[in-house]
Scaffold this active site. Structure first.
Site, short mmCIF file in Angstrom:
data_model
loop_
_atom_site.label_atom_id
_atom_site.label_comp_id
_atom_site.label_asym_id
_atom_site.label_seq_id
_atom_site.Cartn_x
_atom_site.Cartn_y
_atom_site.Cartn_z
N ARG A 156 -51.99 36.27 38.31
CA ARG A 156 -50.94 36.62 37.33
C ARG A 156 -50.66 35.76 36.33
O ARG A 156 -51.10 34.65 36.45
CB ARG A 156 -49.77 37.06 38.00
CG ARG A 156 -49.14 35.78 38.78
CD ARG A 156 -47.79 36.22 39.35
NE ARG A 156 -47.36 35.19 40.32
CZ ARG A 156 -46.75 34.13 39.97
NH1 ARG A 156 -46.86 33.73 38.70
NH2 ARG A 156 -46.38 33.23 40.90
N LYS A 188 -46.14 30.72 36.61
CA LYS A 188 -46.54 29.43 37.44
C LYS A 188 -46.08 29.87 38.86
O LYS A 188 -46.40 30.83 39.29
CB LYS A 188 -45.59 28.25 36.80
CG LYS A 188 -46.21 28.01 35.38
CD LYS A 188 -45.85 26.47 34.92
CE LYS A 188 -46.48 26.10 33.68
NZ LYS A 188 -46.23 24.66 33.32
N THR A 194 -43.81 30.26 42.12
CA THR A 194 -42.68 31.00 42.83
C THR A 194 -42.44 31.25 44.18
O THR A 194 -43.60 31.26 44.96
CB THR A 194 -42.09 32.11 41.64
OG1 THR A 194 -40.79 32.60 42.04
CG2 THR A 194 -43.08 33.50 42.16
N TRP A 195 -41.27 31.74 44.45
CA TRP A 195 -41.12 32.08 45.96
C TRP A 195 -40.79 33.34 46.07
O TRP A 195 -39.95 34.09 45.19
CB TRP A 195 -40.04 31.13 46.52
CG TRP A 195 -39.61 31.35 47.81
CD1 TRP A 195 -40.14 30.91 49.08
CD2 TRP A 195 -38.69 32.35 48.40
NE1 TRP A 195 -39.66 31.56 50.48
CE2 TRP A 195 -38.75 32.54 49.83
CE3 TRP A 195 -37.60 33.19 47.66
CZ2 TRP A 195 -37.84 33.07 50.50
CZ3 TRP A 195 -36.85 33.99 48.52
CH2 TRP A 195 -36.93 33.94 49.83
N ILE A 236 -40.74 37.38 36.32
CA ILE A 236 -41.83 38.51 35.76
C ILE A 236 -43.12 37.87 35.71
O ILE A 236 -42.98 36.67 35.01
CB ILE A 236 -41.51 39.34 34.47
CG1 ILE A 236 -40.04 40.26 34.96
CG2 ILE A 236 -42.29 40.22 34.13
CD1 ILE A 236 -39.37 40.95 33.50
N GLY A 237 -43.93 38.39 36.36
CA GLY A 237 -45.25 37.78 35.90
C GLY A 237 -46.31 38.84 36.09
O GLY A 237 -46.36 39.59 37.30
N ALA A 275 -39.64 40.37 40.32
CA ALA A 275 -39.02 39.78 41.66
C ALA A 275 -37.41 39.62 41.23
O ALA A 275 -37.08 38.83 40.29
CB ALA A 275 -39.49 38.79 42.34
N CYS A 296 -41.20 28.55 38.48
CA CYS A 296 -41.92 28.91 37.12
C CYS A 296 -42.02 27.69 36.17
O CYS A 296 -42.19 28.05 35.04
CB CYS A 296 -40.90 29.91 36.41
SG CYS A 296 -40.49 31.30 37.35
#
Length: 228
Positions: free
Chosen positions: A75, A78, A80-81, A148-149, A162, A178
């Protein structure tokens, strides 16, 4: 606004409960294959067990310093969790031609901004950054509440968004979420002062996403000029 979807049939919404990231990624690919073959547009809604995922632009210094495993993805964006208390949505959508990926992202943002407003929380966009943000105030910088990705392949979207509902925000402290160093991360529970569960927001998010993609929910102007 008109629909950004190439299909006129309704989006099929699937609530999946908790599903590990690898299984969800496989399901996304299978659903995308089915969509390309003429199947329905689908919105997968779920939670993940705790996991860090890294988009294609993740830098080495943004990864966990303690060596916590990270799943590399294709995606955008960067690191993320994902984890319990966070609503994850994967819209597997066939887009109209010509493709307008930025407009697709703006529609996802609009849906999350709308749901936050329905719950009593004002959120905005940040210029030059994707996602949904609680604006800065006198005490705190802007805080990201929705990430958003996405990726588009064969005119079909993968990955998604998310929304932090009632998640453990300390999980973000091991990374540079991110890739952003000058802003924070927050949740609906933290901002509203009451517990806001994934179950409380899931149906709202599903409705708002479908409305945004089909043009029933127009993209508004929610820009804020900076994060500080």
């Amino acid at each position: 606004m008109t629909s950004i979807r190439s299909a006129s049939t309704p989006v099929e919404v699937r609530r999946l409960g908790t599903l590990d990231y690898t299984s969800a990624w496989q399901l996304q690919r299978e659903t995308a294959d089915a969509r390309v073959a003429g199947g329905p547009d689908t919105l997968l809604l779920l939670e993940h067990p705790p996991v860090y995922t890294a988009g294609k632009r993740t830098e080495p210094h943004e990864r966990p310093l303690d060596g916590t495993p990270v799943v590399d993805t294709d995606r955008g964006g960067k690191i993320t969790w994902h984890g319990p208390g966070q609503l994850v949505g994967y819209p597997i959508i066939g887009l109209t031609e010509p493709l307008d990926v930025v407009n697709f992202v703006r529609r996802l943002e609009e849906s999350l901004i709308t749901v936050c407003a329905e719950l009593g929380l004002h959120t905005e966009r940040v210029e030059g950054r994707s996602g949904v943000w609680v604006p800065a105030d006198d005490l705190r910088p802007a805080r990201k509440i929705g990430a958003i990705g996405i990726r588009v392949s064969r005119a079909t979207t993968l990955h998604g968004f998310a929304l932090n509902c009632d998640c453990d925000l300390s999980a973000f402290s091991s990374i540079i979420p991110c890739g952003i160093t000058d802003a924070g991360v927050t949740s609906l529970t933290a901002e509203l002062g009451r517990r806001v569960t994934v179950d409380e927001v899931a149906d709202r998010v599903a409705a708002a996403v479908c409305d945004a993609l089909d043009g029933r929910l127009p993209v508004g102007h929610h820009e804020t000029l900076n994060v500080g």
